[in-house]
Design a protein around this motif. Structure first.
Motif, PDB file in Angstrom:
ATOM      1  N   VAL A  53     -10.064   4.012   6.705  1.00 19.31           N
ATOM      2  CA  VAL A  53     -10.838   3.806   5.483  1.00 19.31           C
ATOM      3  C   VAL A  53     -10.703   5.030   4.578  1.00 19.31           C
ATOM      4  O   VAL A  53     -10.475   4.917   3.366  1.00 19.31           O
ATOM      5  CB  VAL A  53     -12.319   3.529   5.804  1.00 19.31           C
ATOM      6  CG1 VAL A  53     -13.142   3.497   4.518  1.00 19.31           C
ATOM      7  CG2 VAL A  53     -12.466   2.208   6.547  1.00 19.31           C
ATOM      8  N   GLN A  54     -10.826   6.208   5.165  1.00 19.78           N
ATOM      9  CA  GLN A  54     -10.679   7.447   4.394  1.00 19.78           C
ATOM     10  C   GLN A  54      -9.265   7.580   3.849  1.00 19.78           C
ATOM     11  O   GLN A  54      -9.057   8.113   2.752  1.00 19.78           O
ATOM     12  CB  GLN A  54     -11.024   8.657   5.267  1.00 19.78           C
ATOM     13  CG  GLN A  54     -12.476   8.722   5.697  1.00 19.78           C
ATOM     14  CD  GLN A  54     -13.426   8.730   4.508  1.00 19.78           C
ATOM     15  OE1 GLN A  54     -13.180   9.386   3.494  1.00 19.78           O
ATOM     16  NE2 GLN A  54     -14.528   8.003   4.627  1.00 19.78           N
ATOM     17  N   CYS A  55      -8.289   7.104   4.598  1.00 16.66           N
ATOM     18  CA  CYS A  55      -6.898   7.122   4.145  1.00 16.66           C
ATOM     19  C   CYS A  55      -6.748   6.338   2.848  1.00 16.66           C
ATOM     20  O   CYS A  55      -6.164   6.817   1.869  1.00 16.66           O
ATOM     21  CB  CYS A  55      -5.986   6.539   5.233  1.00 16.66           C
ATOM     22  SG  CYS A  55      -4.294   6.178   4.713  1.00 16.66           S
ATOM     23  N   LEU A  56      -7.289   5.120   2.824  1.00 16.73           N
ATOM     24  CA  LEU A  56      -7.165   4.275   1.634  1.00 16.73           C
ATOM     25  C   LEU A  56      -7.997   4.817   0.474  1.00 16.73           C
ATOM     26  O   LEU A  56      -7.588   4.712  -0.691  1.00 16.73           O
ATOM     27  CB  LEU A  56      -7.579   2.846   1.968  1.00 16.73           C
ATOM     28  CG  LEU A  56      -6.745   2.131   3.042  1.00 16.73           C
ATOM     29  CD1 LEU A  56      -7.184   0.670   3.170  1.00 16.73           C
ATOM     30  CD2 LEU A  56      -5.261   2.206   2.718  1.00 16.73           C
ATOM     31  N   LYS A  57      -9.144   5.396   0.783  1.00 14.82           N
ATOM     32  CA  LYS A  57      -9.953   6.000  -0.280  1.00 14.82           C
ATOM     33  C   LYS A  57      -9.189   7.141  -0.947  1.00 14.82           C
ATOM     34  O   LYS A  57      -9.149   7.253  -2.178  1.00 14.82           O
ATOM     35  CB  LYS A  57     -11.273   6.514   0.289  1.00 14.82           C
ATOM     36  CG  LYS A  57     -12.301   5.442   0.573  1.00 14.82           C
ATOM     37  CD  LYS A  57     -13.613   6.066   1.049  1.00 14.82           C
ATOM     38  CE  LYS A  57     -14.680   4.997   1.278  1.00 14.82           C
ATOM     39  NZ  LYS A  57     -15.964   5.607   1.735  1.00 14.82           N
ATOM     40  N   GLY A  58      -8.575   7.985  -0.114  1.00 16.17           N
ATOM     41  CA  GLY A  58      -7.816   9.108  -0.659  1.00 16.17           C
ATOM     42  C   GLY A  58      -6.612   8.640  -1.464  1.00 16.17           C
ATOM     43  O   GLY A  58      -6.290   9.213  -2.510  1.00 16.17           O
ATOM     44  N   LEU A  59      -5.956   7.602  -0.987  1.00 14.46           N
ATOM     45  CA  LEU A  59      -4.797   7.078  -1.697  1.00 14.46           C
ATOM     46  C   LEU A  59      -5.213   6.518  -3.056  1.00 14.46           C
ATOM     47  O   LEU A  59      -4.556   6.765  -4.073  1.00 14.46           O
ATOM     48  CB  LEU A  59      -4.119   5.995  -0.860  1.00 14.46           C
ATOM     49  CG  LEU A  59      -2.761   5.477  -1.338  1.00 14.46           C
ATOM     50  CD1 LEU A  59      -1.920   5.010  -0.151  1.00 14.46           C
ATOM     51  CD2 LEU A  59      -2.903   4.332  -2.343  1.00 14.46           C
ATOM     52  N   LYS A  60      -6.300   5.788  -3.070  1.00 16.27           N
ATOM     53  CA  LYS A  60      -6.778   5.190  -4.319  1.00 16.27           C
ATOM     54  C   LYS A  60      -7.123   6.273  -5.346  1.00 16.27           C
ATOM     55  O   LYS A  60      -6.848   6.128  -6.544  1.00 16.27           O
ATOM     56  CB  LYS A  60      -8.002   4.317  -4.042  1.00 16.27           C
ATOM     57  CG  LYS A  60      -8.582   3.640  -5.294  1.00 16.27           C
ATOM     58  CD  LYS A  60      -9.801   2.801  -4.949  1.00 16.27           C
ATOM     59  CE  LYS A  60     -10.398   2.164  -6.200  1.00 16.27           C
ATOM     60  NZ  LYS A  60     -11.606   1.355  -5.890  1.00 16.27           N
ATOM     61  N   GLN A  61      -7.704   7.360  -4.881  1.00 13.58           N
ATOM     62  CA  GLN A  61      -8.096   8.439  -5.791  1.00 13.58           C
ATOM     63  C   GLN A  61      -6.903   9.239  -6.300  1.00 13.58           C
ATOM     64  O   GLN A  61      -6.940   9.792  -7.403  1.00 13.58           O
ATOM     65  CB  GLN A  61      -9.078   9.381  -5.081  1.00 13.58           C
ATOM     66  CG  GLN A  61     -10.417   8.734  -4.765  1.00 13.58           C
ATOM     67  CD  GLN A  61     -11.316   9.632  -3.933  1.00 13.58           C
ATOM     68  OE1 GLN A  61     -10.927  10.729  -3.531  1.00 13.58           O
ATOM     69  NE2 GLN A  61     -12.538   9.170  -3.678  1.00 13.58           N
ATOM     70  N   SER A  62      -5.834   9.300  -5.503  1.00 16.27           N
ATOM     71  CA  SER A  62      -4.704  10.168  -5.861  1.00 16.27           C
ATOM     72  C   SER A  62      -3.673   9.490  -6.749  1.00 16.27           C
ATOM     73  O   SER A  62      -2.917  10.172  -7.432  1.00 16.27           O
ATOM     74  CB  SER A  62      -4.015  10.676  -4.592  1.00 16.27           C
ATOM     75  OG  SER A  62      -3.403   9.611  -3.878  1.00 16.27           O
ATOM     76  N   VAL A  63      -3.618   8.153  -6.751  1.00 19.20           N
ATOM     77  CA  VAL A  63      -2.591   7.474  -7.548  1.00 19.20           C
ATOM     78  C   VAL A  63      -3.107   7.161  -8.939  1.00 19.20           C
ATOM     79  O   VAL A  63      -4.313   7.076  -9.178  1.00 19.20           O
ATOM     80  CB  VAL A  63      -2.125   6.165  -6.859  1.00 19.20           C
ATOM     81  CG1 VAL A  63      -1.597   6.455  -5.469  1.00 19.20           C
ATOM     82  CG2 VAL A  63      -3.249   5.137  -6.836  1.00 19.20           C
ATOM     83  N   ILE A  64      -2.177   7.005  -9.856  1.00 22.73           N
ATOM     84  CA  ILE A  64      -2.491   6.549 -11.213  1.00 22.73           C
ATOM     85  C   ILE A  64      -2.330   5.030 -11.234  1.00 22.73           C
ATOM     86  O   ILE A  64      -1.268   4.501 -10.894  1.00 22.73           O
ATOM     87  CB  ILE A  64      -1.550   7.211 -12.237  1.00 22.73           C
ATOM     88  CG1 ILE A  64      -1.723   8.732 -12.201  1.00 22.73           C
ATOM     89  CG2 ILE A  64      -1.809   6.675 -13.640  1.00 22.73           C
ATOM     90  CD1 ILE A  64      -0.721   9.480 -13.067  1.00 22.73           C
ATOM     91  N   ASP A  65      -3.391   4.347 -11.611  1.00 21.76           N
ATOM     92  CA  ASP A  65      -3.420   2.884 -11.531  1.00 21.76           C
ATOM     93  C   ASP A  65      -3.746   2.312 -12.912  1.00 21.76           C
ATOM     94  O   ASP A  65      -4.863   1.834 -13.157  1.00 21.76           O
ATOM     95  CB  ASP A  65      -4.470   2.465 -10.503  1.00 21.76           C
ATOM     96  CG  ASP A  65      -4.523   0.956 -10.282  1.00 21.76           C
ATOM     97  OD1 ASP A  65      -3.571   0.261 -10.685  1.00 21.76           O
ATOM     98  OD2 ASP A  65      -5.523   0.474  -9.707  1.00 21.76           O
ATOM     99  N   PRO A  66      -2.777   2.358 -13.840  1.00 26.38           N
ATOM    100  CA  PRO A  66      -3.070   1.918 -15.223  1.00 26.38           C
ATOM    101  C   PRO A  66      -3.426   0.448 -15.332  1.00 26.38           C
ATOM    102  O   PRO A  66      -4.132   0.044 -16.267  1.00 26.38           O
ATOM    103  CB  PRO A  66      -1.765   2.231 -15.973  1.00 26.38           C
ATOM    104  CG  PRO A  66      -0.704   2.216 -14.923  1.00 26.38           C
ATOM    105  CD  PRO A  66      -1.366   2.757 -13.687  1.00 26.38           C
ATOM    106  N   ASN A  67      -2.947  -0.376 -14.408  1.00 20.21           N
ATOM    107  CA  ASN A  67      -3.239  -1.812 -14.474  1.00 20.21           C
ATOM    108  C   ASN A  67      -4.511  -2.188 -13.718  1.00 20.21           C
ATOM    109  O   ASN A  67      -4.896  -3.365 -13.696  1.00 20.21           O
ATOM    110  CB  ASN A  67      -2.060  -2.613 -13.908  1.00 20.21           C
ATOM    111  CG  ASN A  67      -0.782  -2.374 -14.694  1.00 20.21           C
ATOM    112  OD1 ASN A  67      -0.817  -2.183 -15.913  1.00 20.21           O
ATOM    113  ND2 ASN A  67       0.356  -2.369 -14.005  1.00 20.21           N
TER     114      ASN A  67
END
Length: 309
Positions: A53-67
């Motif tokens: 869960v922490q892995c996905l949270k960190g990934l979501k915060q670190s990427v740029i998600d313009p869409n």
């Protein structure tokens, strides 16, 4: 940088080493299963893997998600429900009732930013697809620590740059490695050929240089094209002789010769100083004790001079 290709064409472009199998072949997957089972006796029980869960949270915060793809799908408000992250876009779990990530398929989602750093928390992830996005920057030097059990790694069609980390060779289970259509430079690390499970390797359309390592020459030439400075088999371009190495060797030899000459001159200089000093002392002693042999005022005689007075 060469334009991006149709994802279907890209998939066809991924060739495998002759005699190889599928990317997620049975042997590798079995090994990972055994590792997973040995690490947790309660794997098939119900519960939540906080690290994933922490892995996905960190990934979501670190990427740029313009869409807003991840923003709309990756909601972490259901912490009490078993397996809730398995419904996230691009997330596949080992078991639907477990928050244990098996693979991440994030291709063609319009994501950007640097390579995510928190992936090591997805402890048993075996596949990572980040292709056809806008990721950029260098890969982590110790990328194998982020993805130790990954068998399938697709980073193609992005803007990754810098050198290909030699530490990828430490990814013991890696079978598919796709880096085509990026901006990598430098040489292809020879260590990559030591990855015994590697059956698919593609670095086409980058800025790589130098020879293709011997251990990777069994892959098709198409997997190395688009790198103007890359040479050697299986490409038709022959590598130039390494004049730099020869020049370096000659410079070393010349330097050694100068050192020897310098030492010899130093010895000669020391000998000259010693000889001059001895001559001076000898002359001084003779002149001091036998002055009548050297002071003269008339014409020279064959061996001695008459003292004036």
């Amino acid at each position: 940088m060469i334009g991006r290709r149709d994802p279907r064409a890209r998939k066809r472009h991924l060739e495998v080493r002759p005699g190889g199998g599928s990317a997620m072949h049975g042997y590798t997957r079995l090994v990972v299963w055994l590792l997973l089972l040995s690490s947790s006796s309660s794997y098939f029980g119900h519960g939540i893997s906080d690290s994933d869960v922490q892995c996905l949270k960190g990934l979501k915060q670190s990427v740029i998600d313009p869409n807003g793809v991840l923003e709309g799908s990756w909601s972490f408000s259901n912490n009490g429900i078993d397996g809730y992250i398995c419904g996230f876009t691009g997330v596949e779990c080992w078991h639907p009732d477990q928050n244990r990530v098996l693979s991440l398929s994030l291709g063609s989602l319009g994501l950007g930013g640097p390579f995510p750093q928190g992936l090591r928390l997805c402890s048993f992830m075996t596949a990572l697809d980040m292709s056809d996005n806008n990721f950029s920057g260098p890969l982590p030097e110790h990328i194998f620590e982020q993805t130790p059990y990954v068998t399938y790694l697709d980073l193609s069609n992005n803007s990754f740059s810098g050198v290909i980390p030699a530490s990828i060779a430490n990814m013991t289970y890696l079978s598919t490695f796709a880096l085509q259509h990026n901006q990598f430079d430098g040489g292809i690390p020879a260590q990559l050929g030591n990855a015994s499970q590697l059956i698919s390797f593609n670095v086409a359309d980058n800025s790589l240089s130098g020879p293709v390592p011997d251990t990777l020459q069994s892959f098709p030439a198409a997997n190395f094209t688009g790198n103007p400075e890359l040479c050697g088999a299986p490409l038709d371009k022959k590598c130039k002789k390494r004049f730099r190495v020869r020049i370096h060797v000659r410079l070393v030899r010349i330097r050694e010769m100068f050192v020897r000459i310098q030492k010899l001159l130093h010895r000669i200089n020391d000998a000259s100083i010693i000889g001059a000093s001895a001559g001076f002392i000898f002359g001084f002693v003779v002149a001091f004790y036998f002055p009548h042999k050297f002071l003269f005022c008339e014409r020279l005689q064959p061996y001695t001079f008459r003292v004036c007075g």
